[in-house]
Design an enzyme around this catalytic site. Structure first.
Site, short mmCIF file in Angstrom:
data_model
loop_
_atom_site.label_atom_id
_atom_site.label_comp_id
_atom_site.label_asym_id
_atom_site.label_seq_id
_atom_site.Cartn_x
_atom_site.Cartn_y
_atom_site.Cartn_z
N ARG A 108 41.35 36.57 40.25
CA ARG A 108 42.02 37.70 39.58
C ARG A 108 42.45 37.32 38.16
NH1 ARG A 108 44.24 41.71 42.65
NH2 ARG A 108 44.63 42.66 40.62
N GLN A 117 31.25 29.81 42.25
CA GLN A 117 31.80 29.54 43.59
C GLN A 117 30.70 29.40 44.62
OE1 GLN A 117 34.68 32.45 44.84
NE2 GLN A 117 35.31 31.23 46.60
N LEU A 118 30.95 28.54 45.60
CA LEU A 118 30.02 28.33 46.71
C LEU A 118 29.63 29.68 47.34
CD1 LEU A 118 30.46 25.72 49.49
CD2 LEU A 118 30.23 28.09 50.13
N SER A 119 28.32 29.83 47.58
CA SER A 119 27.81 31.09 48.13
C SER A 119 27.74 31.02 49.65
CB SER A 119 26.42 31.37 47.58
OG SER A 119 25.79 32.38 48.34
N HIS A 211 49.04 30.14 31.83
CA HIS A 211 49.42 31.39 32.49
C HIS A 211 49.24 31.27 34.01
CE1 HIS A 211 50.20 35.64 32.81
NE2 HIS A 211 49.03 35.88 33.35
N ARG A 216 51.21 31.09 39.39
CA ARG A 216 50.84 30.59 40.71
C ARG A 216 51.60 29.34 41.14
NH1 ARG A 216 48.49 35.05 42.90
NH2 ARG A 216 47.04 35.96 41.40
C1 LIG Z 1 53.28 36.56 43.24
C2 LIG Z 1 52.09 37.43 42.98
C3 LIG Z 1 51.82 38.50 43.81
C4 LIG Z 1 50.71 39.33 43.57
N1 LIG Z 1 50.46 40.38 44.41
C5 LIG Z 1 49.39 41.18 44.20
C6 LIG Z 1 49.10 42.29 45.05
O1 LIG Z 1 49.80 42.56 45.99
N2 LIG Z 1 48.00 43.05 44.78
C7 LIG Z 1 47.19 42.77 43.71
O2 LIG Z 1 46.21 43.51 43.49
N3 LIG Z 1 47.41 41.73 42.90
C8 LIG Z 1 48.49 40.92 43.10
N4 LIG Z 1 48.73 39.86 42.27
C9 LIG Z 1 47.75 39.58 41.21
C10 LIG Z 1 48.26 40.07 39.83
O3 LIG Z 1 48.41 41.48 39.82
C11 LIG Z 1 47.25 39.67 38.74
O4 LIG Z 1 46.01 40.32 38.96
C12 LIG Z 1 46.99 38.19 38.68
O5 LIG Z 1 48.19 37.46 38.81
C13 LIG Z 1 46.34 37.82 37.35
O6 LIG Z 1 47.32 37.97 36.35
P1 LIG Z 1 47.01 38.49 34.92
O7 LIG Z 1 46.36 39.82 35.01
O8 LIG Z 1 48.28 38.37 34.11
O9 LIG Z 1 46.04 37.30 34.45
P2 LIG Z 1 44.73 37.30 33.56
O10 LIG Z 1 43.69 38.20 34.07
O11 LIG Z 1 44.35 35.88 33.45
O12 LIG Z 1 45.20 37.82 32.18
C14 LIG Z 1 46.07 37.06 31.33
C15 LIG Z 1 46.78 38.03 30.43
O13 LIG Z 1 45.81 38.62 29.55
C16 LIG Z 1 46.15 39.97 29.35
N5 LIG Z 1 45.07 40.80 29.90
C17 LIG Z 1 44.08 40.40 30.75
N6 LIG Z 1 43.25 41.41 31.02
C18 LIG Z 1 43.73 42.47 30.34
C19 LIG Z 1 43.32 43.82 30.25
N7 LIG Z 1 42.24 44.27 30.89
N8 LIG Z 1 44.04 44.65 29.50
C20 LIG Z 1 45.13 44.21 28.83
N9 LIG Z 1 45.60 42.95 28.88
C21 LIG Z 1 44.90 42.09 29.63
C22 LIG Z 1 47.47 40.23 30.07
O14 LIG Z 1 48.53 40.00 29.17
C23 LIG Z 1 47.46 39.18 31.15
O15 LIG Z 1 48.74 38.84 31.62
C24 LIG Z 1 49.84 39.05 42.49
C25 LIG Z 1 50.10 37.95 41.65
C26 LIG Z 1 51.22 37.14 41.89
C27 LIG Z 1 51.47 35.96 40.98
#
Ligand SMILES: Cc1cc2nc3c(=O)[nH]c(=O)nc-3n(C[C@H](O)[C@H](O)[C@H](O)COP(=O)(O)OP(=O)(O)OC[C@H]3O[C@@H](n4cnc5c(N)ncnc54)[C@H](O)[C@@H]3O)c2cc1C
Length: 266
Positions: A108, A117-119, A211, A216
């Site tokens: 994510r 990743q391993l297939s 990040h 995490r």
């Molecule tokens: C404790 C915890 C619980 C979670 N629970 C859930 C859950 O229940 N369901 C679920 O679906 N996910 C969940 N997540 C996943 C979370 O929603 C994020 O998808 C994941 O942590 C990746 O974070 P990110 O998007 O900040 O990181 P990255 O994708 O690495 O992005 C880094 C930063 O770049 C910027 N960025 C990246 N892409 C974009 C974009 N398209 N537009 C604008 N800015 C962008 C943002 O500032 C972002 O913070 C959880 C995460 C954590 C840590």
């Protein structure tokens, strides 16, 4: 391809291998400095730190000026949140001993990461190993229940994969054997549990890794991925004390290590 047949089928901790780090092409740096009539030297041996500093100094053409040490230079990058400079520092990590549920969360993280990743379609999961969730590692009775369930699934997968192979052979006898195996595995894998071990090659820049560590390594994250963040944190702090100096590992009240970040979301 069978893997891990002689290994313990139950895994209790992730492994992180730092397979790639950068190198500075010093002749090209010397050529640039010479062409521009500049003087520059820095006090770090870590190429990632040198490259991040050069990238930052390019913005203001501040070679030979201002902050003296690489640590001071990068500290200013962190405090001023000039995080794009850190995108020029990159590491390639091979991560093993993690579950499919962990990698579902890991991938994510999009910005600044690449994954291979391993297939489960190409690799026979008949010999797969399974990751014991940290909570079950501390309770014998629960671990036993968990392990019995995994053993049932392991056998069910082997039976189903075999029966599926027979069916695909009847249905598509003209198909090359490799493709038939892929067809059978892609159907049979649907019953594999989240705990199935996987391996993933991850390339990330320092900003993205920071990040990841912040989100995490936190006590709010799932414990397995938190333990991975702790391992990654150990590895990256060794690789680059200056980029990751404000990120520390500490013992949480739950008795497990966690990661704390001073400069949040640079
Ligand atoms: C404790 C915890 C619980 C979670 N629970 C859930 C859950 O229940 N369901 C679920 O679906 N996910 C969940 N997540 C996943 C979370 O929603 C994020 O998808 C994941 O942590 C990746 O974070 P990110 O998007 O900040 O990181 P990255 O994708 O690495 O992005 C880094 C930063 O770049 C910027 N960025 C990246 N892409 C974009 C974009 N398209 N537009 C604008 N800015 C962008 C943002 O500032 C972002 O913070 C959880 C995460 C954590 C840590």
């Amino acid at each position: 391809m069978a893997t891990g047949a002689s290994l313990d089928p139950y895994i209790t901790r992730p492994k992180v291998y730092v397979l790639g780090r950068q190198a500075v092409v010093s002749e090209e740096l010397a050529r640039f400095l010479d062409d521009e009539g500049l003087q520059f030297s820095t006090d770090t041996e870590a190429a990632a730190e040198v490259l991040a500093e050069i990238a930052g100094r390019t913005c203001y053409m501040s070679f030979g000026k201002g902050r003296k040490t690489n640590e001071q230079y990068l500290e200013n990058i962190l405090t001023s949140k000039h995080g794009s400079v850190l995108e020029h520092a990159v590491w390639n990590l091979l991560i093993t001993g993690v579950s499919r549920s962990l990698t579902h969360e890991l991938v994510r993280h999009r910005a600044g990461f690449g994954y291979s990743q391993l297939s489960q379609r190409y690799v026979d999961e008949g010999d797969a190993r399974y990751v014991v969730p940290p909570l079950y590692q501390e309770n014998e009775e629960l671990r036993k229940k968990w392990q019995e369930t995994i053993d049932l699934v392991r056998k069910a997968y082997a039976d189903l994969a075999e029966a599926t192979s027979q069916y695909v052979l009847q249905k598509r006898p003209e198909m090359p054997a490799r493709d038939r195996r892929k067809w059978a595995r892609q159907a049979a894998r649907s019953i594999l549990p989240n705990a199935t071990e996987t391996k993933i090659f991850v390339t990330g820049n320092a900003r993205a890794w920071r990040h990841f560590l912040e989100l995490r390594g936190s006590p709010h994250a799932d414990t397995e991925i938190r333990m991975l963040a702790v391992e990654v944190c150990h590895a990256l702090k060794k690789e680059s004390p200056n980029i990751f100096h404000d990120i520390e590992i500490y013992d949480e009240a739950d008795g497990m290590p966690a990661v704390r970040v001073t400069h949040s979301k640079v």
